[in-house]
Design an enzyme around this catalytic site. Sequence first.
Site, PDB file in Angstrom:
ATOM      1  N   TYR A 151      29.870  63.098  43.537  1.00  0.00           N
ATOM      2  CA  TYR A 151      31.266  62.668  43.408  1.00  0.00           C
ATOM      3  C   TYR A 151      31.989  62.833  44.740  1.00  0.00           C
ATOM      4  O   TYR A 151      32.657  61.901  45.225  1.00  0.00           O
ATOM      5  CB  TYR A 151      31.989  63.465  42.323  1.00  0.00           C
ATOM      6  CG  TYR A 151      33.474  63.173  42.298  1.00  0.00           C
ATOM      7  CD1 TYR A 151      33.942  61.927  41.898  1.00  0.00           C
ATOM      8  CD2 TYR A 151      34.406  64.127  42.714  1.00  0.00           C
ATOM      9  CE1 TYR A 151      35.301  61.637  41.910  1.00  0.00           C
ATOM     10  CE2 TYR A 151      35.758  63.843  42.720  1.00  0.00           C
ATOM     11  CZ  TYR A 151      36.211  62.596  42.316  1.00  0.00           C
ATOM     12  OH  TYR A 151      37.547  62.310  42.341  1.00  0.00           O
ATOM     13  N   GLY A 182      44.558  66.158  45.163  1.00  0.00           N
ATOM     14  CA  GLY A 182      43.780  67.316  44.748  1.00  0.00           C
ATOM     15  C   GLY A 182      43.853  67.467  43.244  1.00  0.00           C
ATOM     16  O   GLY A 182      43.748  66.478  42.503  1.00  0.00           O
ATOM     17  N   LEU A 183      44.075  68.693  42.771  1.00  0.00           N
ATOM     18  CA  LEU A 183      44.100  68.979  41.336  1.00  0.00           C
ATOM     19  C   LEU A 183      45.182  68.148  40.655  1.00  0.00           C
ATOM     20  O   LEU A 183      46.357  68.246  40.969  1.00  0.00           O
ATOM     21  CB  LEU A 183      44.373  70.470  41.117  1.00  0.00           C
ATOM     22  CG  LEU A 183      44.333  70.964  39.662  1.00  0.00           C
ATOM     23  CD1 LEU A 183      42.907  70.915  39.120  1.00  0.00           C
ATOM     24  CD2 LEU A 183      44.896  72.384  39.570  1.00  0.00           C
TER      25      LEU A 183
END
Length: 255
Positions: A151, A182-183
Amino acid sequence: MTSSQTILVTGATSGFGAALAKRLVKEGHRVIATGRRTERLTALHHTLGDALLPVTLDMTDISAIRNVPQQLPDAWRSVDVLINNAGLALGVGPAQDCDPNEWETMVHTNISGLIEITHAFLPGMIQRQQGYIISIGSTAGTYPYRGGNVYGATKAFVSQFMRNLRTDLLGTPLRVTNLEPGLCGGSEFSDVRLGDSAKAAAVYEGTAPLTPDDIAETVSWLLQLPAHMNINRIEMMPVCQASGGLSVQRTPSAS
């Protein structure tokens, strides 16, 4: 650039893509929304009206991708903005334990599908001397982490592809941006990756992650910038996240 534009968003059936479609239609744009799940695209069309054109498309079907420009209604063929949003992650295990079929699915979707649909619409943008290509990358393309393997590698490919695309397009007014979140919660990303809703929920427990609306907000800002201004890449994280630094495996000393 604030005037109404025709924008194609891949992977628009949920998460980032659905948020992008809703935000962009609200701001007066026309959106071509693609995805595999026809029923969700139909529901999105019912919600947003005729400013949204639903197009069923599997990003692993190369021949279908190549035919998209010709199959669009005449009034929708001049795509001003392509948002490469479709992508996925599968599994979090170490490379030696991964299913190669899942690796292939990620490569076909995150890499092959993205470059094919980009190539499908580039000639028209060049001919009209107008266009903007935005890809949704990931911080996983910059920072490795356990289980990120393929990934992360696909997102690193996207990052480098977009850099090279910008170089190839030097001398044209076309713009290119790689957006690297990001998250981010509020999407199906972790559910798809982990195949378990409880495990997916645990990923965000005790955090205030980015949301799909944050991604839509950022894209909206990009589209309003002056036409002479190119943002090469944006790395964005919630304040609860930062890069973790390098890891060191220590061997216990003999007593």
